[in-house]
Write an enzyme that holds these catalytic residues in place. Structure first.
Site, PDB file in Angstrom:
ATOM      1  N   GLY A  11     -34.444 -11.582 -22.867  1.00 20.92           N
ATOM      2  CA  GLY A  11     -33.299 -11.667 -21.949  1.00 20.92           C
ATOM      3  C   GLY A  11     -33.691 -11.086 -20.600  1.00 20.92           C
ATOM      4  O   GLY A  11     -32.870 -10.521 -19.871  1.00 20.92           O
ATOM      5  N   GLY A  14     -32.019 -11.837 -16.922  1.00 19.18           N
ATOM      6  CA  GLY A  14     -30.635 -11.469 -16.642  1.00 19.18           C
ATOM      7  C   GLY A  14     -30.520 -10.304 -15.672  1.00 19.18           C
ATOM      8  O   GLY A  14     -31.513  -9.847 -15.098  1.00 19.18           O
ATOM      9  N   GLN A  15     -29.286  -9.836 -15.528  1.00 16.68           N
ATOM     10  CA  GLN A  15     -28.990  -8.790 -14.550  1.00 16.68           C
ATOM     11  C   GLN A  15     -29.782  -7.504 -14.833  1.00 16.68           C
ATOM     12  O   GLN A  15     -30.374  -6.926 -13.926  1.00 16.68           O
ATOM     13  CB  GLN A  15     -27.479  -8.492 -14.558  1.00 16.68           C
ATOM     14  N   ASP A  37     -37.341 -15.069 -21.862  1.00 22.74           N
ATOM     15  CA  ASP A  37     -35.949 -15.501 -21.710  1.00 22.74           C
ATOM     16  C   ASP A  37     -35.876 -16.988 -22.042  1.00 22.74           C
ATOM     17  O   ASP A  37     -36.903 -17.678 -22.057  1.00 22.74           O
ATOM     18  CB  ASP A  37     -35.464 -15.271 -20.261  1.00 22.74           C
ATOM     19  N   TYR A 145     -16.664 -10.457 -27.903  1.00 19.68           N
ATOM     20  CA  TYR A 145     -17.804  -9.651 -27.462  1.00 19.68           C
ATOM     21  C   TYR A 145     -17.736  -8.240 -28.058  1.00 19.68           C
ATOM     22  O   TYR A 145     -18.724  -7.726 -28.601  1.00 19.68           O
ATOM     23  CB  TYR A 145     -17.767  -9.604 -25.938  1.00 19.68           C
ATOM     24  N   LYS A 149     -20.307  -6.430 -30.616  1.00 20.64           N
ATOM     25  CA  LYS A 149     -21.030  -5.201 -30.249  1.00 20.64           C
ATOM     26  C   LYS A 149     -20.750  -4.090 -31.266  1.00 20.64           C
ATOM     27  O   LYS A 149     -21.654  -3.326 -31.621  1.00 20.64           O
ATOM     28  CB  LYS A 149     -20.647  -4.745 -28.841  1.00 20.64           C
TER      29      LYS A 149
HETATM   30  P1  NAD Z   1     -27.111 -11.376 -18.439  1.00 19.09           P
HETATM   31  O1  NAD Z   1     -26.155 -12.403 -18.932  1.00 19.09           O
HETATM   32  O2  NAD Z   1     -27.300 -11.197 -17.001  1.00 19.09           O
HETATM   33  O3  NAD Z   1     -28.550 -11.624 -19.094  1.00 19.09           O
HETATM   34  C1  NAD Z   1     -28.734 -12.052 -20.416  1.00 19.09           C
HETATM   35  C2  NAD Z   1     -29.999 -12.883 -20.467  1.00 19.09           C
HETATM   36  O4  NAD Z   1     -30.179 -13.319 -21.810  1.00 19.09           O
HETATM   37  C3  NAD Z   1     -29.915 -14.147 -19.587  1.00 19.09           C
HETATM   38  O5  NAD Z   1     -31.017 -14.196 -18.702  1.00 19.09           O
HETATM   39  C4  NAD Z   1     -29.958 -15.297 -20.588  1.00 19.09           C
HETATM   40  O6  NAD Z   1     -30.674 -16.433 -20.127  1.00 19.09           O
HETATM   41  C5  NAD Z   1     -30.690 -14.643 -21.760  1.00 19.09           C
HETATM   42  N1  NAD Z   1     -30.423 -15.331 -23.025  1.00 19.09           N
HETATM   43  C6  NAD Z   1     -29.262 -15.901 -23.437  1.00 19.09           C
HETATM   44  N2  NAD Z   1     -29.433 -16.456 -24.630  1.00 19.09           N
HETATM   45  C7  NAD Z   1     -30.722 -16.251 -24.984  1.00 19.09           C
HETATM   46  C8  NAD Z   1     -31.509 -16.616 -26.118  1.00 19.09           C
HETATM   47  N3  NAD Z   1     -30.978 -17.329 -27.125  1.00 19.09           N
HETATM   48  N4  NAD Z   1     -32.791 -16.228 -26.160  1.00 19.09           N
HETATM   49  C9  NAD Z   1     -33.348 -15.528 -25.131  1.00 19.09           C
HETATM   50  N5  NAD Z   1     -32.659 -15.185 -24.024  1.00 19.09           N
HETATM   51  C10 NAD Z   1     -31.368 -15.540 -23.956  1.00 19.09           C
HETATM   52  O7  NAD Z   1     -26.678 -10.000 -19.146  1.00 19.09           O
HETATM   53  P2  NAD Z   1     -27.027  -8.518 -18.681  1.00 19.09           P
HETATM   54  O8  NAD Z   1     -25.933  -8.058 -17.809  1.00 19.09           O
HETATM   55  O9  NAD Z   1     -28.416  -8.425 -18.217  1.00 19.09           O
HETATM   56  O10 NAD Z   1     -26.834  -7.775 -20.069  1.00 19.09           O
HETATM   57  C11 NAD Z   1     -27.914  -7.525 -20.947  1.00 19.09           C
HETATM   58  C12 NAD Z   1     -27.377  -6.802 -22.168  1.00 19.09           C
HETATM   59  O11 NAD Z   1     -26.656  -5.632 -21.775  1.00 19.09           O
HETATM   60  C13 NAD Z   1     -26.413  -7.614 -23.032  1.00 19.09           C
HETATM   61  O12 NAD Z   1     -26.612  -7.294 -24.377  1.00 19.09           O
HETATM   62  C14 NAD Z   1     -25.059  -7.114 -22.586  1.00 19.09           C
HETATM   63  O13 NAD Z   1     -24.115  -7.254 -23.614  1.00 19.09           O
HETATM   64  C15 NAD Z   1     -25.353  -5.653 -22.326  1.00 19.09           C
HETATM   65  N6  NAD Z   1     -24.380  -5.055 -21.402  1.00 19.09           N
HETATM   66  C16 NAD Z   1     -24.339  -5.420 -20.088  1.00 19.09           C
HETATM   67  C17 NAD Z   1     -23.394  -4.852 -19.240  1.00 19.09           C
HETATM   68  C18 NAD Z   1     -23.291  -5.218 -17.797  1.00 19.09           C
HETATM   69  O14 NAD Z   1     -22.383  -4.733 -17.089  1.00 19.09           O
HETATM   70  N7  NAD Z   1     -24.186  -6.047 -17.260  1.00 19.09           N
HETATM   71  C19 NAD Z   1     -22.503  -3.894 -19.747  1.00 19.09           C
HETATM   72  C20 NAD Z   1     -22.553  -3.574 -21.101  1.00 19.09           C
HETATM   73  C21 NAD Z   1     -23.520  -4.139 -21.918  1.00 19.09           C
HETATM   74  N1  SER Z   2     -19.967  -5.456 -18.188  1.00 21.61           N
HETATM   75  C1  SER Z   2     -19.791  -6.047 -19.471  1.00 21.61           C
HETATM   76  C2  SER Z   2     -18.806  -7.153 -19.435  1.00 21.61           C
HETATM   77  O1  SER Z   2     -17.943  -7.115 -18.575  1.00 21.61           O
HETATM   78  C3  SER Z   2     -19.331  -4.994 -20.443  1.00 21.61           C
HETATM   79  O2  SER Z   2     -20.130  -5.046 -21.552  1.00 21.61           O
HETATM   80  O3  SER Z   2     -18.872  -8.028 -20.262  1.00 21.61           O
END
Ligand code: NAD
Ligand code: SER
Length: 318
Positions: A11, A14-15, A37, A145, A149
């Site tokens: 992944g 992603g962000q 990814d 979600y 989690k």
């Molecule tokens: P994001 O959506 O920006 O990135 C997720 C990445 O996973 C994407 O690049 C997507 O292409 C990739 N992906 C999706 N399906 C896939 C697959 N089958 N195989 C491989 N890659 C795949 O999310 P993020 O913000 O970077 O979050 C990453 C993790 O952190 C997640 O588990 C999310 O639940 C957790 N999280 C994020 C936040 C937040 O505010 N960003 C908050 C709480 C938890």
């Molecule tokens: N920032 C995330 C969302 O809004 C929390 O896990 O989904």
């Protein structure tokens, strides 16, 4: 890492992944950090070290890459986030659960030494105390979600207790960063608002003006992630997931903070389906267990984050 020097980030486009990969490469060496990814990575990630297309649901390819790159540590970031998951229920459950199972199983079988998997404030629900939400409390999430989690947290603890899997996890609050766009979360407004502000446009928020949510600046999230992974095993006493937090604010408070730098900036609020998601989440988080157990502390305040976001995004626009 017991002889295995490879680190796999799943992944990575992603962000969080975009920033985590670069920090891991700076610390452990570019060639030791394999970014992967479903979709292509940023130029910075692709040019600085190895990148492989990987669908985490493809268990055989996951296994093959782990062996090929001598991987000892996996950071599993692939998931569908809160707003997207409400639209794609089964896809979200399958990805958020089976991706984790496949990685935990490979760790149980001895192919991986250490696993990082992020949880979220979404594990809490409307019956959870909203202010300074404790580490252990009522957890009755009402979103796809959040349910995925919470189940993931229970599986992490189970694999640790039953099979000795070294899995570590944080309940991230909403994360704010300037290097990449967020992907389908309810807290994403707190990133979008900055992009509008620096381009001189008004912002229409999909949450109501007084919706208070816990948030964190991305450099602190990366610091926490690497911090818990580098902590001695005995310091990581909670193997479900740790509360962590930076600060909390409402959309109007964020707009007022931005107005200190861009006085003409304007916000209006038009809540949509994401309001119901946010209404079930905490307003603020008690992260004292993480602070006591493995020394977590945040560097950025609300004011410092706002200033830093505006400086970096203004630089990018000009
Ligand atoms: P994001 O959506 O920006 O990135 C997720 C990445 O996973 C994407 O690049 C997507 O292409 C990739 N992906 C999706 N399906 C896939 C697959 N089958 N195989 C491989 N890659 C795949 O999310 P993020 O913000 O970077 O979050 C990453 C993790 O952190 C997640 O588990 C999310 O639940 C957790 N999280 C994020 C936040 C937040 O505010 N960003 C908050 C709480 C938890
Ligand atoms: N920032 C995330 C969302 O809004 C929390 O896990 O989904």
């Amino acid at each position: 890492m017991a002889g295995k020097t490879g680190i796999l980030v799943i992944g990575a486009s992603g962000q969080i992944g975009t920033e985590l990969v670069m920090e891991l490469r700076a610390r452990y060496g570019n060639q030791n950090v394999l970014a992967s990814d479903l979709k292509n990575a940023s130029d910075e990630v692709k040019e600085s070290g190895p990148f492989e297309l990987l669908d985490v649901m493809d268990r055989d390819r996951l296994h093959q890459l782990i062996v090929q790159y001598n991987v000892g540590e996996v950071y599993l970031l692939a998931a569908l986030l809160s707003a997207t998951a409400e639209q794609k229920i089964m896809q979200a459950w399958n990805l958020n659960m089976y991706g984790l199972f496949y990685v935990l199983e490979l760790a149980k079988e001895g192919f991986i030494d250490k696993v990082y998997w992020p949880s979220s404030i979404a594990v809490f629900g409307p019956t959870t105390p909203k202010l300074n939400t404790p580490q252990s409390t009522i957890m009755e999430p009402t979103t796809v979600y959040g349910i995925s989690k919470l189940a993931g947290e229970r599986w992490c603890e189970y694999y640790h207790n039953r099979f000795g899997v070294d899995v570590r996890s944080l309940r991230y609050p909403g994360l704010i960063g300037y290097k990449s766009n967020p992907g389908g979360g309810t807290t994403d407004y707190a990133v979008d608002i900055f992009h509008k502000a620096v381009s001189g446009q008004p912002f229409e928020c999909f949450l109501s003006e007084n919706t208070r949510l816990p948030m964190m600046y991305m450099p602190d999230a990366i610091k926490a992630t690497i911090g818990i992974m580098e902590a001695p095993s005995e310091a990581v006493k909670i193997r479900s997931s740790y509360n962590i937090s930076g600060f909390d604010f409402t959309p109007v408070e964020l707009a007022k903070e931005i107005q200190k730098h861009i006085p003409d900036f304007r916000i209006s609020c038009k809540p949509d389906f994401r309001q119901a998601i946010a209404d079930g989440w905490p307003c603020s988080i008690d992260d004292s267990a993480a602070r006591e157990d493995w020394g977590w502390n945040n560097d950025f305040s609300f004011e410092q984050m706002t200033k830093d976001m505006l400086e970096h995004l203004t630089e990018a626009v000009n």
